[in-house]
Design a protein around this motif. Structure first.
Motif, PDB file in Angstrom:
ATOM      1  N   ASP A   3      40.408  29.624  42.835  1.00 49.58           N
ATOM      2  CA  ASP A   3      39.591  29.571  44.059  1.00 49.58           C
ATOM      3  C   ASP A   3      40.455  29.255  45.267  1.00 49.58           C
ATOM      4  O   ASP A   3      40.358  29.896  46.322  1.00 49.58           O
ATOM      5  CB  ASP A   3      38.483  28.519  43.909  1.00 49.58           C
ATOM      6  CG  ASP A   3      37.415  28.957  42.914  1.00 49.58           C
ATOM      7  OD1 ASP A   3      36.760  28.087  42.338  1.00 49.58           O
ATOM      8  OD2 ASP A   3      37.252  30.178  42.746  1.00 49.58           O
ATOM      9  N   LEU A   4      41.319  28.222  45.105  1.00 53.13           N
ATOM     10  CA  LEU A   4      42.198  27.832  46.212  1.00 53.13           C
ATOM     11  C   LEU A   4      43.197  28.941  46.529  1.00 53.13           C
ATOM     12  O   LEU A   4      43.446  29.253  47.695  1.00 53.13           O
ATOM     13  CB  LEU A   4      42.942  26.533  45.840  1.00 53.13           C
ATOM     14  CG  LEU A   4      43.929  26.008  46.903  1.00 53.13           C
ATOM     15  CD1 LEU A   4      43.201  25.723  48.214  1.00 53.13           C
ATOM     16  CD2 LEU A   4      44.616  24.739  46.389  1.00 53.13           C
ATOM     17  N   LYS A   5      43.749  29.546  45.485  1.00 52.55           N
ATOM     18  CA  LYS A   5      44.716  30.624  45.706  1.00 52.55           C
ATOM     19  C   LYS A   5      44.070  31.802  46.435  1.00 52.55           C
ATOM     20  O   LYS A   5      44.661  32.406  47.331  1.00 52.55           O
ATOM     21  CB  LYS A   5      45.275  31.090  44.376  1.00 52.55           C
ATOM     22  CG  LYS A   5      46.359  32.165  44.528  1.00 52.55           C
ATOM     23  CD  LYS A   5      46.948  32.539  43.193  1.00 52.55           C
ATOM     24  CE  LYS A   5      48.043  33.604  43.377  1.00 52.55           C
ATOM     25  NZ  LYS A   5      48.664  33.989  42.103  1.00 52.55           N
ATOM     26  N   GLY A   6      42.811  32.136  46.048  1.00 55.28           N
ATOM     27  CA  GLY A   6      42.117  33.235  46.710  1.00 55.28           C
ATOM     28  C   GLY A   6      41.895  32.960  48.191  1.00 55.28           C
ATOM     29  O   GLY A   6      42.119  33.823  49.037  1.00 55.28           O
ATOM     30  N   GLU A   7      41.455  31.718  48.503  1.00 55.95           N
ATOM     31  CA  GLU A   7      41.192  31.387  49.913  1.00 55.95           C
ATOM     32  C   GLU A   7      42.478  31.399  50.728  1.00 55.95           C
ATOM     33  O   GLU A   7      42.516  31.923  51.843  1.00 55.95           O
ATOM     34  CB  GLU A   7      40.521  30.007  49.996  1.00 55.95           C
ATOM     35  CG  GLU A   7      39.112  29.977  49.424  1.00 55.95           C
ATOM     36  CD  GLU A   7      38.491  28.585  49.494  1.00 55.95           C
ATOM     37  OE1 GLU A   7      37.361  28.430  49.066  1.00 55.95           O
ATOM     38  OE2 GLU A   7      39.179  27.655  49.980  1.00 55.95           O
ATOM     39  N   VAL A   8      43.556  30.844  50.152  1.00 57.59           N
ATOM     40  CA  VAL A   8      44.833  30.755  50.896  1.00 57.59           C
ATOM     41  C   VAL A   8      45.396  32.148  51.162  1.00 57.59           C
ATOM     42  O   VAL A   8      45.784  32.480  52.283  1.00 57.59           O
ATOM     43  CB  VAL A   8      45.842  29.891  50.107  1.00 57.59           C
ATOM     44  CG1 VAL A   8      47.221  29.989  50.753  1.00 57.59           C
ATOM     45  CG2 VAL A   8      45.389  28.436  50.087  1.00 57.59           C
ATOM     46  N   THR A   9      45.441  32.986  50.098  1.00 61.21           N
ATOM     47  CA  THR A   9      46.012  34.335  50.290  1.00 61.21           C
ATOM     48  C   THR A   9      45.158  35.181  51.208  1.00 61.21           C
ATOM     49  O   THR A   9      45.670  36.011  51.960  1.00 61.21           O
ATOM     50  CB  THR A   9      46.175  35.035  48.924  1.00 61.21           C
ATOM     51  OG1 THR A   9      44.925  34.982  48.222  1.00 61.21           O
ATOM     52  CG2 THR A   9      47.257  34.366  48.094  1.00 61.21           C
ATOM     53  N   GLN A  10      43.829  34.970  51.183  1.00 58.22           N
ATOM     54  CA  GLN A  10      42.962  35.726  52.096  1.00 58.22           C
ATOM     55  C   GLN A  10      43.259  35.353  53.555  1.00 58.22           C
ATOM     56  O   GLN A  10      43.413  36.216  54.409  1.00 58.22           O
ATOM     57  CB  GLN A  10      41.503  35.450  51.769  1.00 58.22           C
ATOM     58  CG  GLN A  10      40.523  36.225  52.670  1.00 58.22           C
ATOM     59  CD  GLN A  10      39.080  35.852  52.393  1.00 58.22           C
ATOM     60  OE1 GLN A  10      38.822  34.813  51.806  1.00 58.22           O
ATOM     61  NE2 GLN A  10      38.158  36.700  52.802  1.00 58.22           N
ATOM     62  N   LYS A  34      44.384  40.169  43.414  1.00 57.83           N
ATOM     63  CA  LYS A  34      44.748  39.799  42.050  1.00 57.83           C
ATOM     64  C   LYS A  34      44.060  38.494  41.628  1.00 57.83           C
ATOM     65  O   LYS A  34      43.584  38.360  40.495  1.00 57.83           O
ATOM     66  CB  LYS A  34      46.272  39.663  41.950  1.00 57.83           C
ATOM     67  CG  LYS A  34      47.017  40.992  42.022  1.00 57.83           C
ATOM     68  CD  LYS A  34      48.524  40.797  41.991  1.00 57.83           C
ATOM     69  CE  LYS A  34      49.264  42.124  42.110  1.00 57.83           C
ATOM     70  NZ  LYS A  34      50.735  41.918  42.115  1.00 57.83           N
ATOM     71  N   ALA A  35      44.034  37.521  42.539  1.00 55.13           N
ATOM     72  CA  ALA A  35      43.395  36.236  42.230  1.00 55.13           C
ATOM     73  C   ALA A  35      41.902  36.413  41.990  1.00 55.13           C
ATOM     74  O   ALA A  35      41.328  35.852  41.046  1.00 55.13           O
ATOM     75  CB  ALA A  35      43.643  35.250  43.377  1.00 55.13           C
ATOM     76  N   GLU A  36      41.258  37.222  42.855  1.00 55.58           N
ATOM     77  CA  GLU A  36      39.827  37.457  42.691  1.00 55.58           C
ATOM     78  C   GLU A  36      39.546  38.200  41.376  1.00 55.58           C
ATOM     79  O   GLU A  36      38.581  37.913  40.671  1.00 55.58           O
ATOM     80  CB  GLU A  36      39.311  38.283  43.867  1.00 55.58           C
ATOM     81  CG  GLU A  36      39.267  37.548  45.209  1.00 55.58           C
ATOM     82  CD  GLU A  36      38.270  36.403  45.184  1.00 55.58           C
ATOM     83  OE1 GLU A  36      38.597  35.324  45.685  1.00 55.58           O
ATOM     84  OE2 GLU A  36      37.175  36.587  44.633  1.00 55.58           O
ATOM     85  N   LYS A  37      40.427  39.168  41.074  1.00 54.23           N
ATOM     86  CA  LYS A  37      40.243  39.937  39.841  1.00 54.23           C
ATOM     87  C   LYS A  37      40.391  39.041  38.614  1.00 54.23           C
ATOM     88  O   LYS A  37      39.613  39.109  37.659  1.00 54.23           O
ATOM     89  CB  LYS A  37      41.274  41.072  39.804  1.00 54.23           C
ATOM     90  CG  LYS A  37      41.167  41.964  38.588  1.00 54.23           C
ATOM     91  CD  LYS A  37      42.172  43.106  38.667  1.00 54.23           C
ATOM     92  CE  LYS A  37      42.057  44.011  37.443  1.00 54.23           C
ATOM     93  NZ  LYS A  37      43.034  45.117  37.516  1.00 54.23           N
ATOM     94  N   LYS A  38      41.425  38.166  38.641  1.00 56.45           N
ATOM     95  CA  LYS A  38      41.665  37.274  37.503  1.00 56.45           C
ATOM     96  C   LYS A  38      40.514  36.284  37.348  1.00 56.45           C
ATOM     97  O   LYS A  38      40.068  35.985  36.232  1.00 56.45           O
ATOM     98  CB  LYS A  38      42.990  36.530  37.708  1.00 56.45           C
ATOM     99  CG  LYS A  38      43.405  35.687  36.504  1.00 56.45           C
ATOM    100  CD  LYS A  38      44.782  35.087  36.719  1.00 56.45           C
ATOM    101  CE  LYS A  38      45.199  34.265  35.493  1.00 56.45           C
ATOM    102  NZ  LYS A  38      46.545  33.644  35.693  1.00 56.45           N
TER     103      LYS A  38
END
Length: 339
Positions: A3-10, A34-38
């Protein structure tokens, strides 16, 4: 933490995009997807695992019950029970497969929507950049026109007046000097006319006062006097007066002017046809010549088409070019929305 990785990369993807660093923006956009897919896949896997465990528990419980009742059942009853269990297991398996397929479809649609959103943002930013560049060009043309009128135009007029006054005083000059003086005066007059024409083209006062159609007619009237090309101009479906804004008409006129200049300079044509057509809330225009033509697969840089493409994109239209060497060129612009 996905969740954190998705928000940061977005956030990084959007920030780098608006900073104009496309490579970084695309890199973090990929990381975000990739984070959202995983994350989605892990949720699906967890759900499927729960279904399998539940199914196994029910099978075990049912098996124990069957074993307890096994001594009481006849061979035929056992066969019927096994068939029912098999059908039950098959139905559960089909339901699980359908659920997984449905989740996969939702995930693909979600990814497609995100990609479309990113592409929409990029396209909107590109159009804003093009519009700013074109507005800057038009502002610069207006500034140059004003400078020519207030500076060089006035100086040329003053110089012409001095030449006229000097010519009246030199009636007795030698023939050779008189001839040279007349040639210089003629060159000055031509320079003044050319400067006035450039100022007129840049200022477009007719367009501001009387509209696009009048400006195009005035441009073609001047070109017919200076060119041997047979030029035809027609309109269809355009109300009189129309309700277009001056800024919109200016953009359309710039496109027409550029296409006409290209045709007269490069096509070596005998006939040139220009048409503007309005159908409901859409505008289209075409410029067709019977000149030399060119290979559309080859680069046409330097022919002014890159500027035309940018202006058409700013108008939201679609540009198509049909040209064959030796058979002329037909340029069509359509889908320009008037609203």
């Amino acid at each position: 933490d996905l969740d954190l990785k998705g928000e940061v990369t977005q956030l990084l993807a959007y920030n780098y995009h608006f900073l104009g660093q496309s490579d970084k923006s695309l890199e973090y956009s990929d990381e975000w997807r990739k984070a959202e897919k995983k994350k989605t896949q892990e949720a699906i896997d967890a759900k499927n695992y729960e279904l399998v465990l539940a199914f196994n528990d029910r099978v075990v419980a049912e098996s124990k019950r069957v074993e307890a009742e096994n001594d009481k059942l006849t061979a035929e009853q056992k066969q019927q029970l096994y068939l029912i269990l098999f059908l039950f297991a098959t139905i559960l398996g089909l339901l699980a497969a359908f659920y997984a397929y449905r989740q996969k479809g939702r995930r693909k649609r979600a990814e497609k929507e995100k990609q479309q959103k990113i592409e929409s943002i990029l396209k909107e930013n590109e159009i804003k950049t093009i519009r700013a560049r074109l507005n800057g060009i038009d502002e610069e043309r207006a500034r140059i026109s004003e400078d020519l009128h207030d500076g060089i135009g006035i100086m040329l007029t003053g110089t012409q007046l001095h030449f006229e006054a000097l010519g009246e005083r030199l009636d007795n000059m030698e023939a050779s000097n008189k001839e040279q003086f007349d040639a210089a005066f003629k060159l000055l007059t031509q320079t003044q006319q050319q400067t006035r024409r450039v100022i007129h083209d840049m200022a477009n006062q007719t367009l501001l006062n009387y509209g696009l159609i009048a400006q195009v007619n005035e441009l073609l009237s001047m070109l017919k006097k200076a060119s041997d090309v047979n030029i035809n101009f027609s309109t269809q479906g355009i109300p009189d007066p129309n309700q277009w804004s001056s800024a919109f008409e200016m953009k359309i006129y710039k496109v027409i002017q550029e296409l006409i200049n290209n045709a007269l300079k490069n096509a070596n044509a005998d006939n040139l046809d220009i048409q503007i057509q309005q159908i409901e809330n859409e505008l289209s225009l075409s410029v067709k010549d019977d000149g030399e033509g060119f290979d559309v697969n080859e680069s046409y840089e330097g022919m002014g088409m890159r500027t035309v493409e940018n202006r058409v994109k700013d108008l939201g239209g679609v540009l198509s070019i049909n040209s064959v060497k030796g058979k002329g060129t037909n340029i069509l612009i359509k889908n320009i929305h008037l609203n």
